[in-house]
Design a protein around this motif. Structure first.
Motif, short mmCIF file in Angstrom:
data_model
loop_
_atom_site.label_atom_id
_atom_site.label_comp_id
_atom_site.label_asym_id
_atom_site.label_seq_id
_atom_site.Cartn_x
_atom_site.Cartn_y
_atom_site.Cartn_z
N GLN A 141 47.33 50.55 23.19
CA GLN A 141 47.70 49.79 22.00
C GLN A 141 49.13 50.11 21.56
OE1 GLN A 141 44.71 50.17 18.89
NE2 GLN A 141 43.04 49.99 20.37
N LEU A 142 49.48 51.40 21.60
CA LEU A 142 50.85 51.79 21.24
C LEU A 142 51.86 51.20 22.21
CD1 LEU A 142 50.33 55.55 20.26
CD2 LEU A 142 50.49 53.57 18.73
N MET A 143 51.52 51.20 23.49
CA MET A 143 52.41 50.61 24.49
C MET A 143 52.58 49.12 24.25
SD MET A 143 54.37 50.87 27.11
CE MET A 143 54.06 52.58 27.59
N ASP A 144 51.50 48.43 23.95
CA ASP A 144 51.58 46.99 23.70
C ASP A 144 52.33 46.69 22.41
OD1 ASP A 144 50.30 46.31 26.04
OD2 ASP A 144 48.30 46.32 25.15
N LEU A 145 52.16 47.54 21.40
CA LEU A 145 52.95 47.40 20.17
C LEU A 145 54.44 47.50 20.48
CD1 LEU A 145 51.41 49.54 17.28
CD2 LEU A 145 51.58 47.05 17.39
N PHE A 146 54.78 48.49 21.26
CA PHE A 146 56.19 48.75 21.58
C PHE A 146 56.81 47.58 22.33
CE2 PHE A 146 59.40 50.81 24.42
CZ PHE A 146 60.29 51.20 23.43
N VAL A 147 56.05 47.02 23.26
CA VAL A 147 56.57 45.93 24.09
C VAL A 147 56.52 44.59 23.35
CG1 VAL A 147 56.25 44.64 26.24
CG2 VAL A 147 55.97 47.13 26.22
N LYS A 148 55.34 44.25 22.83
CA LYS A 148 55.18 42.95 22.18
C LYS A 148 55.80 42.90 20.79
CE LYS A 148 50.76 42.32 24.59
NZ LYS A 148 49.29 42.17 24.44
N GLY A 149 56.01 44.08 20.19
CA GLY A 149 56.52 44.12 18.82
C GLY A 149 58.01 44.29 18.71
N ALA A 150 58.71 44.37 19.84
CA ALA A 150 60.17 44.52 19.78
C ALA A 150 60.77 43.34 19.01
CB ALA A 150 60.74 44.58 21.20
N ASP A 151 61.74 43.64 18.16
CA ASP A 151 62.46 42.60 17.41
C ASP A 151 61.57 41.83 16.44
OD1 ASP A 151 64.75 43.21 19.05
OD2 ASP A 151 63.84 42.00 20.63
N GLY A 152 60.49 42.45 15.97
CA GLY A 152 59.66 41.82 14.94
C GLY A 152 58.79 40.70 15.42
#
Length: 355
Positions: A141-152
């Protein structure tokens, strides 16, 4: 008789929200300059701050900022990082797509992962928000947050850049290095392939954290064939591009370089942070541990890139790293030699540590 500041610390736990807001807001600077104020009564003020991360967003913002400052203290760090219930609350809030304090939560988590026991995140699970499209493992989940959540793009309030520091600290542990270099069942992707694209990202924090993750993962020598394989991880373009500028190379050198490194525009800028360049050079040195790695780097003209970096980056540590790498790449080797490392490479590894 308590001082005014000590009385203010007591108001953190006030039942009146306006008083809690005023207290936490005014205590933020003192959480950095006078941490002892919060260590009274067996760290009870810290306990109250932990409770407030679920309060009104502005109160939570100030409480999180105080905790970020205070977890620079070893005793506070251990007190917070060992609170499993608090950690569950923090991680649950962090992954919510509308959490306004998500970046501060990522910063706090980055502090907490400095405590070695937080490598337990590898085995932790929680339900994933539907929007995240992840599985129940927290680290995924943290990895997906980091990737999918870049730039808001996942949460308009957050970019999750500080999760790169979380992963950088966690990747010091061997079992978490294995996570980064092994394909995950839930999405059939090697995690390091998700993050390598950020080595030239606009965020200084994201670039620095990702450079450190890749370097730490490179200590896993059995993964080097996959790291270097163009059809697998193919890491070399992603660690060579940040150390390159717009300089023009002789045709014979340029033609041997990886395709992604040829014909760069004249305004191409190398990473402005020399510490990132140093990290990438140390990763390259780690990848010379095997004969196959050294031979590949020779065949794709890595030496000229290192030569130009040495000439153009006015930083003693970077120049020393360039010289060490060049010594490995330019040395003569016996035909058919397959020793893992060799004397020069082993010496270089001794100087390189996880970051």
């Amino acid at each position: 008789m308590p001082t005014e500041l000590e009385e203010l610390v007591g108001f953190i736990a006030s039942p009146n929200a306006n008083i809690r807001l005023l207290a936490t807001e005014n205590l933020v600077p003192f959480s950095a300059s006078q941490p002892a104020l919060f260590k009274t009564d067996e760290l009870t003020p810290i306990k109250h701050l932990k409770f407030l991360i679920r309060d009104h967003p502005k109160i939570a913002e100030h409480a999180l900022t105080c905790l970020i400052n205070l977890t620079a203290e070893k005793d506070v760090l251990e007190y917070v990082a060992t609170d499993d219930r608090f950690l569950g609350i923090l991680l649950g809030l962090l992954v919510e797509p509308d959490e306004v304090n998500a970046n501060l939560m990522a910063m706090l988590l980055a502090n907490l992962t400095k405590w070695d026991g937080l490598k337990s995140l590898l085995d932790r699970k929680q339900p994933a928000p539907e929007k995240l499209k992840s599985d129940d493992r927290v680290i995924n989940q943290l990895m997906d947050l980091f990737v999918k959540g870049a730039d808001g793009t996942y949460n308009k309030h957050a970019d999750y850049d500080y999760l790169s520091y979380v992963f950088a600290d966690l990747s010091k542990h061997e079992e978490i290095r294995h996570y980064f270099v092994n394909r995950q069942d839930y999405d059939d992707v090697i995690p390091i392939n998700k993050i390598k694209v950020f080595t030239e990202h606009k965020s200084d924090i994201r670039r620095k954290g990702v450079a450190s993750i890749i370097k730490n993962a490179a200590f896993d020598i059995p993964s080097h064939p996959a790291f270097l394989d163009e059809d697998d991880v193919n890491i070399l373009p992603y660690i060579l591009l940040p150390i390159m500028g717009g300089e023009v190379y002789p045709e014979d050198e340029a033609l041997e370089m990886l395709t992604d490194l040829q014909l760069l525009p004249p305004d191409k800028q190398r990473d402005p942070d020399s510490s990132n360049i140093l990290t990438h050079l140390e990763t390259l040195t780690l990848l010379t541990t095997t004969r196959a790695g050294r031979d590949l780097m020779r065949s794709i003209s890595v030496y000229p890139i290192v030569r130009e970096t040495h000439l153009r980056v006015n930083d003693e540590a970077v120049q020393d790293a360039c010289e060490r790498l060049v010594n490995v790449l330019m040395r003569d080797e016996a035909e058919g030699e397959e020793i893992e490392g060799g004397a020069a490479t082993a010496e270089e590894e001794d100087d390189i540590v996880e970051v």
